[in-house]
Design a protein around this motif. Structure first.
Motif, short mmCIF file in Angstrom:
data_model
loop_
_atom_site.label_atom_id
_atom_site.label_comp_id
_atom_site.label_asym_id
_atom_site.label_seq_id
_atom_site.Cartn_x
_atom_site.Cartn_y
_atom_site.Cartn_z
N LYS A 9 19.21 -7.08 -11.33
CA LYS A 9 18.06 -6.68 -12.13
C LYS A 9 17.79 -5.15 -11.80
CE LYS A 9 16.59 -10.89 -13.83
NZ LYS A 9 15.32 -11.59 -14.40
N TYR A 10 16.82 -4.44 -12.40
CA TYR A 10 16.59 -3.18 -12.03
C TYR A 10 15.06 -3.24 -11.85
CZ TYR A 10 21.19 -1.72 -12.96
OH TYR A 10 22.94 -1.54 -12.86
N ARG A 11 14.55 -2.27 -11.02
CA ARG A 11 13.00 -2.19 -10.59
C ARG A 11 12.62 -0.85 -10.71
NH1 ARG A 11 10.74 -6.16 -6.61
NH2 ARG A 11 10.93 -7.52 -8.18
N LEU A 12 11.62 -0.63 -11.56
CA LEU A 12 11.02 0.62 -11.77
C LEU A 12 9.88 0.81 -10.65
CD1 LEU A 12 10.85 3.36 -13.48
CD2 LEU A 12 9.21 1.98 -14.73
N TYR A 13 9.69 1.97 -9.98
CA TYR A 13 8.81 2.08 -8.96
C TYR A 13 8.32 3.44 -9.13
CZ TYR A 13 10.84 -1.49 -5.96
OH TYR A 13 11.34 -2.61 -5.47
N SER A 14 7.12 3.55 -8.87
CA SER A 14 6.31 4.81 -8.98
C SER A 14 6.77 5.86 -8.05
CB SER A 14 4.99 4.69 -8.58
OG SER A 14 4.64 4.38 -7.24
N ARG A 15 6.61 7.26 -8.66
CA ARG A 15 7.51 8.32 -8.20
C ARG A 15 6.70 8.78 -6.91
NH1 ARG A 15 8.66 12.65 -13.09
NH2 ARG A 15 10.41 11.15 -14.07
N LYS A 16 5.47 8.42 -6.68
CA LYS A 16 4.65 8.98 -5.48
C LYS A 16 4.48 7.42 -4.68
CE LYS A 16 1.98 12.54 -7.46
NZ LYS A 16 0.59 13.14 -7.85
N LYS A 17 4.58 7.85 -3.51
CA LYS A 17 4.00 6.62 -2.54
C LYS A 17 2.49 6.30 -2.54
CE LYS A 17 7.91 6.95 0.51
NZ LYS A 17 8.10 6.94 1.88
N ASP A 18 2.03 4.97 -2.33
CA ASP A 18 0.49 4.74 -2.16
C ASP A 18 0.26 5.23 -0.66
OD1 ASP A 18 -1.84 3.74 -1.83
OD2 ASP A 18 -1.26 1.67 -2.82
N GLU A 19 -0.82 5.96 -0.84
CA GLU A 19 -1.22 6.51 0.54
C GLU A 19 -1.72 5.34 1.66
OE1 GLU A 19 -4.22 9.05 -0.51
OE2 GLU A 19 -2.69 10.59 -1.57
N LYS A 20 -2.27 4.21 1.00
CA LYS A 20 -2.67 3.17 2.05
C LYS A 20 -1.64 2.52 2.37
CE LYS A 20 -7.09 2.45 -0.82
NZ LYS A 20 -7.53 1.64 -1.64
N THR A 21 -0.66 1.97 1.68
CA THR A 21 0.41 1.08 2.11
C THR A 21 1.59 2.06 2.43
OG1 THR A 21 1.34 0.90 0.00
CG2 THR A 21 -0.38 -0.61 0.56
N GLY A 22 1.76 3.29 1.98
CA GLY A 22 3.07 3.84 2.21
C GLY A 22 4.36 3.36 1.54
N LYS A 23 4.11 2.62 0.56
CA LYS A 23 5.03 2.09 -0.43
C LYS A 23 4.91 2.41 -1.70
CE LYS A 23 5.61 -2.19 2.12
NZ LYS A 23 5.69 -3.62 2.25
N ARG A 24 5.79 2.43 -2.83
CA ARG A 24 5.90 3.07 -3.99
C ARG A 24 5.40 1.58 -4.93
NH1 ARG A 24 8.45 7.49 -4.37
NH2 ARG A 24 9.83 7.94 -2.61
N ARG A 25 4.67 1.78 -5.91
CA ARG A 25 3.86 0.97 -6.63
C ARG A 25 5.21 0.56 -7.62
NH1 ARG A 25 -0.33 1.65 -11.09
NH2 ARG A 25 -0.62 -0.63 -11.74
N ASN A 26 5.20 -1.13 -7.55
CA ASN A 26 6.26 -1.72 -8.74
C ASN A 26 5.72 -1.47 -10.06
OD1 ASN A 26 7.90 -3.33 -10.12
ND2 ASN A 26 7.31 -5.20 -8.94
N LEU A 27 6.48 -0.73 -10.89
CA LEU A 27 5.84 -0.83 -12.30
C LEU A 27 6.58 -1.76 -13.11
CD1 LEU A 27 5.80 3.07 -12.52
CD2 LEU A 27 3.96 1.24 -12.13
#
Length: 49
Positions: A9-27
Protein backbone atom coordinates in the motif's frame (compact mmCIF):
# COMPACT_ATOMS: atom_id res chain seq x y z
CA UNK A 1 5.17 12.84 0.11
CA UNK A 2 4.13 9.30 -0.82
CA UNK A 3 5.97 6.18 0.35
CA UNK A 4 5.32 2.54 -0.54
CA UNK A 5 4.81 0.28 2.46
CA UNK A 6 5.97 -3.32 2.80
CA UNK A 7 2.41 -4.62 2.37
CA UNK A 8 2.18 -2.93 -1.06
CA UNK A 9 0.00 0.00 0.00
CA UNK A 10 0.96 3.66 -0.23
CA UNK A 11 1.03 6.17 2.61
CA UNK A 12 0.77 9.92 2.27
CA UNK A 13 2.95 11.92 4.67
CA UNK A 14 3.02 15.66 5.28
CA UNK A 15 5.75 17.61 3.53
CA UNK A 16 7.08 19.21 6.71
CA UNK A 17 8.39 17.36 9.75
CA UNK A 18 6.66 17.81 13.10
CA UNK A 19 8.94 19.94 15.29
CA UNK A 20 8.08 18.01 18.47
CA UNK A 21 8.55 14.46 17.19
CA UNK A 22 10.84 15.04 14.20
CA UNK A 23 8.58 12.80 12.07
CA UNK A 24 6.21 13.47 9.21
CA UNK A 25 2.47 13.36 9.86
CA UNK A 26 0.52 10.43 8.37
CA UNK A 27 -2.20 11.82 6.06
CA UNK A 28 -3.70 8.49 5.05
CA UNK A 29 -3.00 5.05 3.59
CA UNK A 30 -4.17 4.09 0.10
CA UNK A 31 -4.28 0.92 -2.00
CA UNK A 32 -2.93 2.56 -5.16
CA UNK A 33 -0.41 5.29 -5.84
CA UNK A 34 -2.97 7.08 -8.03
CA UNK A 35 -5.39 7.32 -5.09
CA UNK A 36 -2.62 8.69 -2.87
CA UNK A 37 -1.65 11.28 -5.49
CA UNK A 38 -5.29 12.30 -5.91
CA UNK A 39 -5.67 12.82 -2.18
CA UNK A 40 -2.40 14.77 -2.05
CA UNK A 41 -3.79 17.19 -4.65
CA UNK A 42 -7.00 17.53 -2.63
CA UNK A 43 -4.98 18.31 0.52
CA UNK A 44 -2.94 20.97 -1.31
CA UNK A 45 -6.14 22.53 -2.72
CA UNK A 46 -7.77 22.57 0.72
CA UNK A 47 -4.72 24.27 2.27
CA UNK A 48 -5.01 27.16 -0.19
CA UNK A 49 -8.80 27.72 -0.17
Amino acid sequence: MIRKLKDGKYRLYSRKKDEKTGKRRNLGTFDTREAAEKHEKEVQYFKRH
